[in-house]
Design a protein around this motif. Structure first.
Motif, PDB file in Angstrom:
ATOM      1  N   GLN A   1       3.035  14.166  -9.304  1.00  0.00           N
ATOM      2  CA  GLN A   1       4.041  15.230  -9.341  1.00  0.00           C
ATOM      3  C   GLN A   1       4.597  15.411 -10.754  1.00  0.00           C
ATOM      4  O   GLN A   1       4.803  16.543 -11.203  1.00  0.00           O
TER       5      GLN A   1
ATOM      6  N   GLN B   1       0.833  -1.199   0.000  1.00  0.00           N
ATOM      7  CA  GLN B   1       0.000   0.000   0.000  1.00  0.00           C
ATOM      8  C   GLN B   1       0.871   1.254   0.000  1.00  0.00           C
ATOM      9  O   GLN B   1       0.598   2.200  -0.740  1.00  0.00           O
ATOM     10  N   ARG B   2       1.946   1.258   0.827  1.00  0.00           N
ATOM     11  CA  ARG B   2       2.857   2.405   0.847  1.00  0.00           C
ATOM     12  C   ARG B   2       3.515   2.607  -0.515  1.00  0.00           C
ATOM     13  O   ARG B   2       3.642   3.734  -1.003  1.00  0.00           O
ATOM     14  N   GLU B   3       3.918   1.512  -1.134  1.00  0.00           N
ATOM     15  CA  GLU B   3       4.555   1.605  -2.448  1.00  0.00           C
ATOM     16  C   GLU B   3       3.584   2.131  -3.497  1.00  0.00           C
ATOM     17  O   GLU B   3       3.951   2.956  -4.343  1.00  0.00           O
ATOM     18  N   THR B   4       2.345   1.694  -3.436  1.00  0.00           N
ATOM     19  CA  THR B   4       1.329   2.165  -4.387  1.00  0.00           C
ATOM     20  C   THR B   4       1.074   3.657  -4.206  1.00  0.00           C
ATOM     21  O   THR B   4       1.016   4.403  -5.189  1.00  0.00           O
ATOM     22  N   LEU B   5       0.932   4.089  -2.961  1.00  0.00           N
ATOM     23  CA  LEU B   5       0.686   5.509  -2.706  1.00  0.00           C
ATOM     24  C   LEU B   5       1.875   6.364  -3.140  1.00  0.00           C
ATOM     25  O   LEU B   5       1.692   7.438  -3.729  1.00  0.00           O
ATOM     26  N   ALA B   6       3.087   5.908  -2.878  1.00  0.00           N
ATOM     27  CA  ALA B   6       4.277   6.655  -3.300  1.00  0.00           C
ATOM     28  C   ALA B   6       4.351   6.740  -4.820  1.00  0.00           C
ATOM     29  O   ALA B   6       4.693   7.793  -5.377  1.00  0.00           O
ATOM     30  N   SER B   7       4.012   5.668  -5.490  1.00  0.00           N
ATOM     31  CA  SER B   7       4.026   5.663  -6.955  1.00  0.00           C
ATOM     32  C   SER B   7       2.979   6.629  -7.502  1.00  0.00           C
ATOM     33  O   SER B   7       3.257   7.389  -8.448  1.00  0.00           O
ATOM     34  N   GLN B   8       1.800   6.609  -6.927  1.00  0.00           N
ATOM     35  CA  GLN B   8       0.753   7.527  -7.380  1.00  0.00           C
ATOM     36  C   GLN B   8       1.156   8.979  -7.140  1.00  0.00           C
ATOM     37  O   GLN B   8       0.882   9.855  -7.967  1.00  0.00           O
ATOM     38  N   ARG B   9       1.824   9.233  -6.001  1.00  0.00           N
ATOM     39  CA  ARG B   9       2.288  10.581  -5.691  1.00  0.00           C
ATOM     40  C   ARG B   9       3.342  11.035  -6.702  1.00  0.00           C
ATOM     41  O   ARG B   9       3.301  12.169  -7.195  1.00  0.00           O
ATOM     42  N   ARG B  10       4.284  10.151  -7.059  1.00  0.00           N
ATOM     43  CA  ARG B  10       5.308  10.503  -8.054  1.00  0.00           C
ATOM     44  C   ARG B  10       4.687  10.765  -9.420  1.00  0.00           C
ATOM     45  O   ARG B  10       5.088  11.700 -10.127  1.00  0.00           O
TER      46      ARG B  10
END
Length: 81
Positions: free
Chosen positions: A64, A52-61
């Motif tokens: 951006q 979940q953390r990896e998915t959210l970080a990917s979506q954030r990148r």
């Protein structure tokens, strides 16, 4: 080795390997039956949280990057004074 000994032994070995494949842990997929089974790594709560953390970080990148492209396009299209 004689064929009359070799081929039946090969057949028994084949059946043993197939039986083992039915009961041996299946890696990261579904849980295997009986005493061989264990909870797959991807189904543990810690792994769910990490995914979940990896998915959210990917979506954030991705967001951006889209915002950066949008800002560059807006700067290129606005008349400079």
């Amino acid at each position: 080795m004689l064929d009359r000994l070799y081929l039946p032994a090969l057949g028994l070995l084949t059946l043993a390997v197939v039986a083992l494949a039915l009961a041996w842990p299946q890696g990261l997929g579904a849980r295997s039956p009986g005493p061989f089974g264990h909870t797959p790594v991807q189904q543990t709560p810690a792994m769910h949280a990490a995914m979940q953390r990896e998915t959210l970080a990917s979506q954030r990148r991705i967001q951006q990057a889209r915002d950066a492209v949008r800002n560059l396009q807006n700067r290129a299209l606005t008349p400079s004074q």
